[in-house]
Design a protein around this motif. Structure first.
Motif, PDB file in Angstrom:
ATOM      1  N   LEU A  92      23.716 -32.329  38.098  1.00  0.00           N
ATOM      2  CA  LEU A  92      24.883 -31.523  38.471  1.00  0.00           C
ATOM      3  C   LEU A  92      24.598 -30.690  39.727  1.00  0.00           C
ATOM      4  O   LEU A  92      25.414 -30.651  40.654  1.00  0.00           O
ATOM      5  N   LYS A  93      23.434 -30.048  39.763  1.00  0.00           N
ATOM      6  CA  LYS A  93      23.090 -29.240  40.938  1.00  0.00           C
ATOM      7  C   LYS A  93      22.955 -30.107  42.184  1.00  0.00           C
ATOM      8  O   LYS A  93      23.394 -29.730  43.274  1.00  0.00           O
ATOM      9  N   ASP A  94      22.337 -31.279  42.026  1.00  0.00           N
ATOM     10  CA  ASP A  94      22.218 -32.195  43.169  1.00  0.00           C
ATOM     11  C   ASP A  94      23.589 -32.590  43.696  1.00  0.00           C
ATOM     12  O   ASP A  94      23.806 -32.672  44.912  1.00  0.00           O
ATOM     13  N   SER A  95      24.534 -32.840  42.768  1.00  0.00           N
ATOM     14  CA  SER A  95      25.876 -33.232  43.176  1.00  0.00           C
ATOM     15  C   SER A  95      26.561 -32.122  43.961  1.00  0.00           C
ATOM     16  O   SER A  95      27.198 -32.369  44.990  1.00  0.00           O
ATOM     17  N   PHE A  96      26.420 -30.884  43.486  1.00  0.00           N
ATOM     18  CA  PHE A  96      27.016 -29.752  44.201  1.00  0.00           C
ATOM     19  C   PHE A  96      26.372 -29.572  45.578  1.00  0.00           C
ATOM     20  O   PHE A  96      27.064 -29.334  46.578  1.00  0.00           O
ATOM     21  N   GLU A  97      25.045 -29.683  45.629  1.00  0.00           N
ATOM     22  CA  GLU A  97      24.352 -29.493  46.906  1.00  0.00           C
ATOM     23  C   GLU A  97      24.745 -30.574  47.913  1.00  0.00           C
ATOM     24  O   GLU A  97      24.978 -30.280  49.088  1.00  0.00           O
ATOM     25  N   GLN A  98      24.819 -31.818  47.467  1.00  0.00           N
ATOM     26  CA  GLN A  98      25.185 -32.922  48.363  1.00  0.00           C
ATOM     27  C   GLN A  98      26.575 -32.721  48.953  1.00  0.00           C
ATOM     28  O   GLN A  98      26.842 -33.139  50.084  1.00  0.00           O
ATOM     29  N   ARG A  99      27.458 -32.059  48.198  1.00  0.00           N
ATOM     30  CA  ARG A  99      28.845 -31.890  48.652  1.00  0.00           C
ATOM     31  C   ARG A  99      29.093 -30.496  49.222  1.00  0.00           C
ATOM     32  O   ARG A  99      30.234 -30.088  49.423  1.00  0.00           O
ATOM     33  N   HIS A 100      28.013 -29.742  49.451  1.00  0.00           N
ATOM     34  CA  HIS A 100      28.080 -28.409  50.051  1.00  0.00           C
ATOM     35  C   HIS A 100      28.957 -27.460  49.225  1.00  0.00           C
ATOM     36  O   HIS A 100      29.674 -26.621  49.780  1.00  0.00           O
TER      37      HIS A 100
END
Length: 828
Positions: free
Chosen positions: A497-505
């Motif tokens: 989940l955190k990776d997904s948020f980070e990838q999408r700024h």
């Protein structure tokens, strides 16, 4: 050097061989020296230990006399190490690099549940960090030394934050123990043309244990599956019948197959035993390129001779064809699959996977050489009934001189498809056939002590799901969010989940454990893989359900979508039913697609459930959404909870940072434009692309803010489309203005260039090639394609974000192009 220093300070006799350039002591010399000297410690290479085990088993007693053996320089075969440790040999090792020194060591005090080769950190935990590498293997981690760690000394970091990324992958075994197994280097990984990844080291290690094998190499980069090259041990095969040698080697290969992921398996036909020439091969894939190409060509084009039974052309009937299919299926996946009497059961539910489907197609091609079987034939016809009927039909064409009426044939296929779709709708709309999965009679009271909404959502690691979650968390009326995430455990779910948020700024500070509960889940299970106690919590609390997760696959048939997508939705509807039974306040939101009505001959109205299958996109994706829209409506009307179906069109990148998924077909087409220098001139007359942040806010607006107005029928259908249309030619001009250099050509020329230019079929260099089949079908159907108008008046009145959606103009296209350049998806 670390080993040499250790030997200097070792308190006891140590025997060190003088190393002369180009000369390594023979194993016989080492064994003789150990027996003659009083040395009780041996520092050596893993190859030495392996050779003693394989070729001098009687000398294991010599190793037992040693206090310990320490190896370095490479990995020791885990199977050989395990056997030696079980025999009482004390094997030690350390892990490190020239740049960092020693970072980990094995422990002589390992308990029984810790593997012999598992290592503990020998530097402070605060000096390192782990990067999640579940893309390689579930729970795999990559080691990074932090900037400023003493072990780095004066070595310059190689990543943005100044840390040093070593490139080795580990697995904590057991979880939480602090012991790590070295999996191998990231750059050892074989990446297949399918996107799957293979770690060749365990496969090679297992086969190398065979006494007749001198060396083995797994090859498969940019290929759909692996092949293997074997060099024989001449000394060991001299006195052995060759049939015994090959049987033994194939037994070892089959053992390796049992221990590796299904997509990494080696088919028997993909084994190449090198001639006994004594030649040294330095670059296997270059020097043996011809032999490797021959292996793949023979397999994929069915040039091998089959020994299976066959029938003459006039003997083809349902029994004979089904008999061939059964034998071929056994050859492809073995005898252990769970065969049923139901001819409509998908092969994929009884043991077939993508790799064995490739083999099944090759075997059938040998059995039926008069038919040119498409490469996706097993994906399309993956039951005994459908495949038998397809083969009989194709065989009948060979001897038939009668021409078939194309229109009648289409109508017959469409009617069969309608019957199948209707059977799915009837099956999953029968609410009484899906009883409660637990006893919830003790659940009392209203949902929460506070006023507000409790949400359950799927698909939060995808693009649209991430933005919907972001918009929900920005709403103070949302008290709690249950996230069903495909993950091995809760920490893995949080990491995804955190990776997904980070990838999408997106703002990761929103991801508070006080408001979010991660449930590692399997949608194909009626309780999502949860205990009854955990499952009862969302039943008791949830008021809003957002189902966003779906298989993104335009090539497969309906059967592929049944377990996780169609049945997965029904499992969410079951939870909605239980929640509604206890607090009558449940709102179900299903994220659907315009593919359910994309072929309609008339305008597509809002708030209407589709009933004509011929209006849907006739592939597994479109039909599974069509089925599920109908099933959701039936459940809502029978149970009484509110239902919003959000039909979403083409979603593009967000309007703020320009992040757009690089795996979508539009993104891949634009990447292809840089490679091929051309783009097709006809895609669609009116494009309704919508930025993902606008789509997500529209769905949240409608679900949380707009009351239902029709008493007794709580079913709405919304069209989440950009009301400001653009043309394909406008998009092409905007791309050219953004610096993408290409010529505009006809669809036919673009498709021919893609399909018939070998360098453009290299998926690694031209990723759009992965969707060749999709474009071939889509562009052939687009000649007479009617594009319906999707009405949006009601949806626009329900969402301010949707009504204010901006046009996809040159400024926005440039934002997307710049993002792709920044992440190196596009060349600058």
């Amino acid at each position: 050097m670390a080993v040499s220093i250790t030997t200097i300070f070792y308190p006891g006799p140590v025997f060190v061989f003088p190393i002369v350039s180009g000369s390594v002591p023979l194993v016989n010399e080492i064994l003789h020296s150990l027996n003659q000297s009083k040395a009780n410690v041996l520092y050596t290479l893993p190859a030495t230990i392996e050779e003693i085990y394989k070729n001098h088993p009687e000398e294991i007693k010599t190793l037992l006399k040693l206090k310990f053996i320490n190896y370095a320089g490479a990995a020791l075969s885990s199977q050989i190490g395990e056997q030696l440790v079980q025999s009482g040999v004390n094997i030690q090792s350390a892990y490190g690099s020239t740049e960092t020194g020693i970072l980990m060591r094995t422990s002589i005090e390992n308990s029984s549940n810790i593997p012999w080769n598992a290592m503990k950190l020998s530097i402070p935990e605060s000096d390192i960090k782990w990067i999640d590498r579940s893309d390689f293997l579930d729970d795999a981690k990559e080691l990074v030394i932090k900037k400023g760690a003493p072990t780095l000394s004066n070595i310059k970091g190689n990543i943005e934050d100044g840390g040093y990324r070593i490139g080795d992958l580990f697995l904590e075994t057991p979880k939480g123990s602090g012991f790590y197994l070295l999996l191998g280097r990231d750059d050892d990984t074989i990446i297949h043309s399918t996107g799957e990844k293979t770690n060749p080291i365990p496969i090679e290690d297992t086969i190398r244990l065979n006494q007749f094998v001198k060396q083995v190499v797994v090859v498969g980069f940019n290929r759909p599956f692996n092949c293997i090259l074997i060099e024989l041990n001449y000394e060991n095969i001299k006195m052995t019948p060759f049939l015994n040698v090959t049987k033994s080697i194939f037994d070892s290969i089959h053992q390796a197959n049992n221990d590796c992921p299904s997509h990494s398996r080696i088919f028997d036909e993909m084994v190449y035993i090198l001639p006994l020439e004594g030649k040294q091969y330095l670059k296997v894939e270059i020097e043996l390129k011809e032999e490797i190409n021959m292996l793949y060509d023979n397999f994929e084009n069915a040039k091998l001779i089959s020994n299976n039974k066959s029938f003459s052309n006039n003997q083809w009937n349902e029994y004979s064809v089904k008999s061939i299919i059964l034998d071929s299926l056994k050859s492809a996946i073995g005898d252990s699959f769970s065969l049923t009497d139901n001819d409509e059961v998908s092969f994929f539910s009884i043991g077939l996977d993508f790799l064995s489907a490739t083999k099944l197609r090759a075997i059938l091609q040998k059995q039926f050489p008069v038919i040119n079987l498409p490469h996706d034939v097993i994906l399309k016809y993956n039951t005994f009934q459908s495949l038998t009927q397809y083969l009989i039909k194709e065989l009948s064409k060979i001897n038939s001189t009668q021409s078939q009426n194309t229109e009648d044939n289409y109508k017959a296929k469409l009617q069969a498809l309608k019957n199948k779709v209707n059977s799915y709708i009837q099956k999953y709309s029968a609410t009484d056939k899906f009883p409660p999965v637990g006893n919830f009679n003790k659940i009392n009271g209203i949902v929460n002590g506070k006023s507000g909404e409790t949400v359950l959502i799927t698909g939060v690691t995808g693009s649209l799901g991430s933005f919907i979650l972001r918009d929900l968390l920005n709403n103070p009326n949302i008290l709690k969010v249950y996230c069903l995430v495909r993950a091995s455990n809760e920490n893995h779910g949080w990491s995804r989940l955190k990776d997904s948020f980070e990838q999408r700024h997106l703002d990761t500070s929103l991801l508070s454990k006080e408001r979010i509960i991660i449930l590692p889940s399997d949608l194909g299970d009626s309780k999502f893989g949860q205990t009854e106690k955990i499952y009862s919590k969302p039943v008791q609390e949830v008021t809003q359900i957002y189902h966003v997760a779906w298989r993104l696959d335009f090539n497969s048939k309906i059967e592929t979508f049944e377990r996780d997508s169609i049945a997965g939705t029904v499992h969410l509807l079951m939870l909605a039913r239980e929640a509604y039974t206890h607090h009558q306040n449940v709102h179900f939101n299903f994220t659907s697609s315009i593919s359910t009505t994309i072929r309609s001959k008339t305008n597509v109205k809002e708030d209407e459930i589709p009933h004509d299958v011929s209006n849907a996109m006739l592939n597994g994706y479109g039909l599974s959404k069509f089925i599920t829209e109908n099933v959701c409506a039936e459940w809502s009307r029978k149970i009484g909870f509110k239902l919003d179906i959000h039909r979403v069109g083409q979603v593009c990148g967000d309007s703020v940072s320009g992040v757009w998924n690089t795996r979508e077909y539009i993104s891949l087409m634009i990447k292809g434009a840089q490679i091929m220098k051309i783009m097709p001139n006809s895609h669609s007359s009116n494009l309704t692309w919508i930025p993902v942040d606008v789509a997500s806010q529209s769905i949240v607006d409608i679900s949380l803010s707009v009351p239902f107005v029709n008493d007794g029928d709580y079913v709405r259908v919304n069209h989440i489309l950009n009301p400001k249309h653009v043309t394909w030619n406008e998009i092409l001009k905007s791309l050219q203005q953004s610096g993408i250099d290409f010529k505009i050509v006809s669809n036919k020329e673009w498709l021919n260039t893609l399909l018939n230019t070998p360098e453009y079929q290299n998926v690694d260099k031209n990723p759009v090639a992965a969707l060749s089949g999709f474009f071939e079908k889509a562009m052939s159907e687009s000649l007479d394609k009617h594009e319906p108008l999707f009405e949006t008046q009601k949806s626009l009145s329900r969402s301010l974000a949707l009504s204010n959606c901006q046009k996809i103009d040159a400024k926005l296209i440039k934002l997307y192009v710049n993002h792709w350049k920044n992440i190196s998806f596009l060349d600058s």
